[in-house]
Scaffold this motif. Structure first.
Motif, short mmCIF file in Angstrom:
data_model
loop_
_atom_site.label_atom_id
_atom_site.label_comp_id
_atom_site.label_asym_id
_atom_site.label_seq_id
_atom_site.Cartn_x
_atom_site.Cartn_y
_atom_site.Cartn_z
N SER A 6 0.89 -1.07 0.11
CA SER A 6 -0.05 0.11 -0.03
C SER A 6 0.93 1.15 -0.01
O SER A 6 2.05 1.19 0.54
N ARG B 294 -7.03 -3.22 -1.20
CA ARG B 294 -8.43 -3.03 -1.29
C ARG B 294 -8.90 -2.38 -2.38
O ARG B 294 -9.94 -2.49 -2.97
N ASP B 295 -8.11 -1.26 -2.98
CA ASP B 295 -8.36 -0.88 -4.37
C ASP B 295 -8.11 -1.42 -5.46
O ASP B 295 -8.71 -1.34 -6.45
N ARG C 277 -11.44 -8.85 -6.42
CA ARG C 277 -12.02 -9.37 -5.21
C ARG C 277 -12.89 -10.85 -5.57
O ARG C 277 -13.99 -10.97 -5.71
N TYR D 256 -11.34 -13.58 -1.37
CA TYR D 256 -10.88 -12.33 -0.85
C TYR D 256 -11.48 -11.88 0.49
O TYR D 256 -10.68 -11.24 1.44
N VAL E 18 -9.25 -10.76 4.14
CA VAL E 18 -9.18 -9.51 4.55
C VAL E 18 -9.84 -9.42 5.88
O VAL E 18 -10.35 -8.25 6.39
N THR F 242 0.24 -2.32 4.99
CA THR F 242 -0.78 -2.78 4.71
C THR F 242 -1.60 -3.25 6.07
O THR F 242 -1.09 -4.30 6.51
N ASP G 40 -7.28 -5.41 7.01
CA ASP G 40 -8.40 -5.27 6.21
C ASP G 40 -8.16 -4.67 4.78
O ASP G 40 -8.93 -4.35 4.04
N ALA G 41 -6.67 -4.78 4.39
CA ALA G 41 -6.12 -4.45 3.02
C ALA G 41 -6.28 -2.82 2.67
O ALA G 41 -5.81 -2.38 1.77
N MET G 42 -6.30 -2.08 3.88
CA MET G 42 -6.08 -0.57 3.75
C MET G 42 -4.80 -0.03 4.11
O MET G 42 -3.93 -1.08 4.73
#
Length: 168
Positions: free
Chosen positions: A50, A61-62, A66, A83, A87, A114, A117-119
């Motif tokens: 990230s 996440r972006d 998924r 996916y 996460v 990261t 939660d993949a953020m």
């Protein structure tokens, strides 16, 4: 010798180590794709990395697909059912095999920046373009949230660490 098919979406930790001057997210993706191709793994890969800057963040996440398919290591063992499972805060088993299916040795730390939660978590070594400062890392021996966010695991950006690679 080629590893058996993953039986879903392949995931691995790189056999190679890299300081954080990867050439941005695209540089991390390139490393993953080159290693997967050399190992005979199918598909296209993205690095679990990230970035975050004044304009916002870019995270798995972006830019990850998924998928409803399971994420599996090259030996066929399941890391996450899909996916959403990937996460949800933990994974079923550590991502501790490289692209050939071999277990990795030290270093066990993996560049991520990261959250589970993949953020983005920050600590991205100037968006993966610099080997200055320090960055956020995960631990390839872990299956709880520490697999991606080592609860304060920081590494000098000049330190050579591994990457996580996920088939898209």
């Amino acid at each position: 010798l080629f590893p058996p098919p993953c039986g879903g979406k392949c995931v691995f930790v790189t056999s190679t180590t890299h300081d954080s001057a990867l050439g941005g997210l695209a540089g991390g993706d390139r490393i993953c794709n080159d290693l997967a191709t050399d190992a005979g793994l199918p598909g296209t890969y993205r690095a679990w990395l990230s970035t975050e800057d004044f304009f916002g963040e870019v995270s798995p996440r972006d830019h990850f697909t998924r998928t409803l398919l399971p994420y599996r290591l090259p030996d066929g063992s399941t890391v996450a059912d899909n996916y959403a499972d990937l996460v949800d805060g933990s994974i079923q088993r550590p991502i501790d095999l490289d692209e050939t299916g071999a277990p990795v040795d030290e270093p066990f730390l993996v560049w991520t920046a990261t959250e589970p939660d993949a953020m983005a978590s920050g600590g991205d070594c100037e968006e993966w373009t610099s080997s200055q400062l320090s960055g956020d890392a995960g631990d390839s021996r872990e299956s709880d949230s520490k697999w991606t966010d080592g609860d304060g695991l920081f590494a000098k950006c000049s330190q050579p660490l591994r990457l996580y690679c996920f088939q898209q």
